[in-house]
Scaffold this active site. Structure first.
Site, PDB file in Angstrom:
ATOM      1  N   LYS A 439       0.752  -1.240   0.036  1.00  0.00           N
ATOM      2  CA  LYS A 439       0.019  -0.046   0.012  1.00  0.00           C
ATOM      3  C   LYS A 439       0.811   1.177   0.138  1.00  0.00           C
ATOM      4  CE  LYS A 439      -4.329   1.531   1.773  1.00  0.00           C
ATOM      5  NZ  LYS A 439      -5.496   1.340   2.529  1.00  0.00           N
ATOM      6  N   TRP A 444      -3.059   0.609  -3.698  1.00  0.00           N
ATOM      7  CA  TRP A 444      -2.411  -0.934  -3.853  1.00  0.00           C
ATOM      8  C   TRP A 444      -1.360  -1.248  -4.959  1.00  0.00           C
ATOM      9  CZ3 TRP A 444      -2.608  -3.170   0.747  1.00  0.00           C
ATOM     10  CH2 TRP A 444      -3.641  -2.809   1.638  1.00  0.00           C
TER      11      TRP A 444
END
Length: 537
Positions: A439, A444
């Site tokens: 992250k 992501w």
């Protein structure tokens, strides 16, 4: 109203007795130097049955094995479960700490060990109080054998035993198909290893899954080479599947050297082989020097098979590496890849993309993806990403002697810890392990996709991407790479190679070049070790 069919149990006894009745002439080759028939192997398993009784090993006792892929190990694969004992295959690459934990937790009564592996396990013998006997499997090594009354020679034990002459199948009653048949512990990367306890029923059904046409499709004409270790989740079911189908078996022994494996594939005319991607990578440079024209199916699993590696085999051998996906908890195979009839006329680039997917679930296995936060099932549109969950008759419903914790849902599905998509055709594509996602700046990054892009460079042999803590972005990707011998590829060259394939903010902050990447006990790349390294750097 109940049906009126015979309540015959599903047991490994049927696999043994089918093999000796129908395929007695088929062969089991070990390391290219020893050749026995199924009649020989099953006969030895029958002698082992009476030998275990003579040693006082009770029904339900755990029979440990600490061994490579050999016909003697196969005989224990048969002789323990058909006598209602539990085969406990132990990872030979475990640390002493994990080895002792597992044997003590399982309370193994007897352990069968390759002679060459004695130095690895014998120092722990005094800390394994449940083990009454150590049976040494001859393996051609001259390793010293301890002078201890608990240590027995396998060949002498078998030679001195009369074979069991009855029907093992007839000793099982209807309820007995749910008896424990095998025990295998998870790798323990996020805590103590957990025991997965397979039943006779689950093992036979998984075995039939390996025979399903259009998937692995083991058949009588095959010659099967399980390179994947027999201590790892029943070697993906290949030994039992080969015996059920009547296929010949080639077992590599204790060596995983590329030249040895390629020579076996060539001389034994192997048609089906299974291994983790790191092994297939090690074999790739030697493909052109061997006649592998008999090959029809190459199975990869344990971690994602890079598309570039699969296509290397398709070009050199005529057969790509087919993805599989599974876990110790799934016996272990749940999904098999490859193209289907709807892809025959698709552009080659699309077919490559399909072959890069993990594939479709085997018959009797159900998969779904759910929202990690809400648990809501997500659509099968190839875009929605959720936690992969799985259910089926060869999927674990709990762990041996430990609470299941959060590993299972309220409705009984196994939570895999993998993030995936599922498309309208049922094709599963892994996005990442939940714990491996990176992250960065609130967005992501998939380590799996980034690894696939880097692995497509022709000089990259191994790659793993992990997160490094970052004061500004929280986490940033770092790529650990092993290059082919003689390569002069640089970090700048790898960045230029992958730049068109991924978002700019996915590009690794650093490439760390190593001679070889660390491995787990089952041959997978060890991201745990690399994450520790990245945090320290």
């Amino acid at each position: 109203m109940d049906g009126l069919m015979q309540p015959r149990p599903l047991t490994i006894a049927h696999i043994l007795e089918r093999a000796e009745r129908l395929f007695a002439h088929k062969t089991v080759v070990t390391a290219g130097t020893e050749r026995l028939t199924y009649a020989d192997v099953c006969g030895n398993a029958r002698r082992l049955a009476t030998a275990l009784a003579a040693l006082g090993v009770p029904a339900g006792a755990r029979v440990g094995t600490f061994a490579g892929n050999s016909r003697r190990h196969l005989e224990v694969y048969l002789g323990a479960p058909v006598t209602k004992r539990v085969l406990h295959s132990i990872n030979i690459r475990l640390s002493a700490e994990h080895l002792e934990y597992i044997v003590n937790h399982a309370e193994d009564d007897v352990v069968f060990v390759d002679r060459g592996l004695l130095p690895r396990i014998w120092p722990s013998a005094g800390r394994l109080p449940s083990v009454r006997y150590w049976v040494v499997l001859p393996d051609g090594t001259g390793t010293a054998i301890p002078a201890d009354p608990r240590v027995l020679d396998y060949d002498e034990l078998i030679a001195g035993a009369e074979p069991f002459t009855g029907s093992f199948e007839d000793t099982f009653a209807l309820a007995d198909e749910n008896l424990a048949a095998g025990l295998c512990y998870t790798s323990g990367t996020t805590g103590p290893p957990k025991g997965v306890l397979y039943s006779h029923r689950s093992t036979v059904l998984h075995c039939l899954g390996t025979l399903a046409a259009g998937l692995v499709g083991l058949c009588e004409s095959d010659v099967v080479l399980p390179i994947v270790p027999m201590f790892h989740a029943n070697a993906w079911g290949l030994p039992y599947g080969a015996m059920m189908a009547g296929a010949s078996l080639v077992l590599p022994g204790s060596s995983a050297e590329p030249a040895h494996l390629l020579r076996l594939m060539e001389t034994e005319r192997v048609t089906v082989a299974g291994a983790v991607p790191t092994v297939w990578t090690s074999l790739a440079p030697g493909l052109g020097a061997h006649d592998l024209s008999a090959t029809r199916f190459l199975l990869g699993g344990g971690s994602a098979v890079p598309a570039a590696l699969s296509e290397t085999y398709r070009a050199a051998v005529g057969v790509p590496i087919t993805h599989s996906w599974g876990m110790t908890e799934i016996s272990p195979v749940g999904v098999i890849g490859g193209t289907r009839t709807q892809h025959r006329d698709a552009p080659e680039a699309d077919r490559v993309a399909v072959r890069a997917a993990q594939g479709q679930p085997l018959p009797l296995v159900n998969v779904r993806i759910v929202d990690v936060e809400t648990g809501r099932e997500l659509p099968r549109d190839g875009r929605a990403v959720g936690e992969l969950q799985v259910a089926g008759p060869w999927v674990a419903g709990g762990y041996f002697r430990v609470p299941a914790g959060e590993s299972f849902t309220r409705d009984g599905w196994l939570r895999t810890g993998d993030l995936a998509t599922i498309d309208a055709d049922g094709y599963l594509r892994l996005v990442d392990r939940i714990k491996d996602l990176i992250k960065s700046g609130g967005e992501w990054i998939s380590s799996v996709e980034l690894e696939g892009a880097i692995a497509s460079h022709p000089d990259v042999v191994e790659v793993a991407v992990v997160a490094r803590p970052d004061p500004r972005w929280v986490e940033r990707p770092v790529a650990y790479v092993a290059l082919r011998a003689g390569s002069t590829a640089t970090a700048e060259e790898l960045l230029r190679h992958i730049a068109p394939m991924v978002a700019k903010w996915w590009l690794p902050d650093e490439f760390v070049f190593l001679a070889a990447l660390p491995k787990t006990g089952t041959g997978k790349l060890s991201k745990l070790a690399l994450r520790d390294s990245a945090r320290i750097a």
